[in-house]
Scaffold this active site. Sequence first.
Site, PDB file in Angstrom:
ATOM      1  NE  ARG A  15      88.491  -3.632 126.732  1.00 41.00           N
ATOM      2  CZ  ARG A  15      88.797  -3.145 125.533  1.00 41.00           C
ATOM      3  NH1 ARG A  15      88.743  -1.843 125.326  1.00 41.00           N
ATOM      4  NH2 ARG A  15      89.143  -3.950 124.555  1.00 41.00           N
ATOM      5  CE  LYS A  75      88.236  -5.779 120.618  1.00 37.31           C
ATOM      6  NZ  LYS A  75      88.723  -4.589 119.869  1.00 37.31           N
ATOM      7  CE1 TYR A  94      85.420   1.531 120.385  1.00 44.63           C
ATOM      8  CE2 TYR A  94      85.583   0.180 122.365  1.00 44.63           C
ATOM      9  CZ  TYR A  94      85.695   1.410 121.736  1.00 44.63           C
ATOM     10  OH  TYR A  94      86.054   2.518 122.459  1.00 44.63           O
ATOM     11  CG  HIS A  96      87.603  -2.173 115.418  1.00 43.90           C
ATOM     12  ND1 HIS A  96      88.017  -0.866 115.220  1.00 43.90           N
ATOM     13  CD2 HIS A  96      87.506  -2.343 116.762  1.00 43.90           C
ATOM     14  CE1 HIS A  96      88.173  -0.272 116.403  1.00 43.90           C
ATOM     15  NE2 HIS A  96      87.857  -1.135 117.341  1.00 43.90           N
ATOM     16  CD  GLU A 118      84.229   0.468 115.217  1.00 44.41           C
ATOM     17  OE1 GLU A 118      84.089  -0.345 114.282  1.00 44.41           O
ATOM     18  OE2 GLU A 118      83.783   0.259 116.378  1.00 44.41           O
ATOM     19  CB  SER A 220     103.183  11.989 107.787  1.00 44.48           C
ATOM     20  OG  SER A 220     103.237  10.607 107.527  1.00 44.48           O
ATOM     21  CG  ASP A 270      91.300  -2.997 117.450  1.00 49.69           C
ATOM     22  OD1 ASP A 270      91.213  -4.226 117.475  1.00 49.69           O
ATOM     23  OD2 ASP A 270      91.327  -2.291 118.469  1.00 49.69           O
TER      24      ASP A 270
END
Length: 371
Positions: A15, A75, A94, A96, A118, A220, A270
């Site tokens: 990317r 990234k 991003y 993370h 994010e 859940s 991630d």
Amino acid sequence: MLVGVPKEIKNNEFRVGLTPPSVHELVARGHRVIVQTGAGAGIGLTDEQYTAAGATIVPTAQEIFAQAEMVVKVKEPQPQECALLRPGQILYTYLHLAPDPEQAAALVKSGAVCIAYETITGPGGGLPLLAPMSEVAGRMAIQAGASHLEKSKGGAGILLGGVPGVAAGHIVIIGAGVVGTNALQMAVGIGARVTVLDKNVDRLRQLDLIYGNQITTLYSNAHAIEEAVLSADLVIGGVLVPGAAAPKLVTRAMVSKMKKGAVVVDVAIDQGGCFETSHPTTHADPTFVVDGVVHYCVANMPGAVARTSTFALNNATIGHAVALATKGWRQALRDDPHLKNGLNVCEGKITYVAVAQDLGYDYVPADTLLA
């Protein structure tokens, strides 16, 4: 502003931070863009296309980082890229950070202004810059799981859709957000038996209205997760706590009791993963086996369909890139509280509360740095 786009260097990451149309958007507003040669080559975007859009091509990442006032990536920066960042430079990508203390420490040391895709929010809620990659990853999770259920890949040798006279495979999806919903759409489409779990009963009601008796919805909790996982042929982990480490919902004990040859796809990797047995893998070596269960934990899943992912991501990121370049980071963040939520590290301070809590840093509110 001078905006720089380096070539991504993470394993099998093709990317690119800006497409030629995105470059054109910036150049048309009076900004300059430099792009590392070959940055888009892996997805068929040539240097000539970038030049035609108004960019200048430079040979090395070192020149990009040395010259650019804002670096746009996909990234998280790798250690050698973190070392090139400088105080006051904008990094827009991003990050993370919660499961990655080494990267956090390097970004703090750099003094750069680090804005994470994010954690940028949207006017209607949600995480609009994360959503397109979550859509891709959710859809990919089913095809990755189906592939690794093949016997030659270490799986149990199950066709998820079954055939007449033979039962379909059972897919369990933990989390009914963007990842889970897109995985669910693909799972139903191939004819699998599908169970989806989430804590949001309203969301489960919505899915029930759409899919009816094609799926099973479960609230859940630990008991429901264990029962579902133990009967599953494929488990998709799509749980997200924005900016924070993912909760470990599937324990090692549960994995040890799963069917041999079952597959887990941990899309939450991630953010550290939601399976206790998970650790990040790469496209070059995507799986490992724990107690007979195949684990697919690739940390940049959308990179496998890099062209689709790049254009989908740019649709979401270019508006904020233009705002940052036009106004400067301080004014852009003052004007847009949703963009301000993307500020994770700034001038040596951690400015996102979940990251600070998970990694043991003092939390410094972004507003104190915008005055």
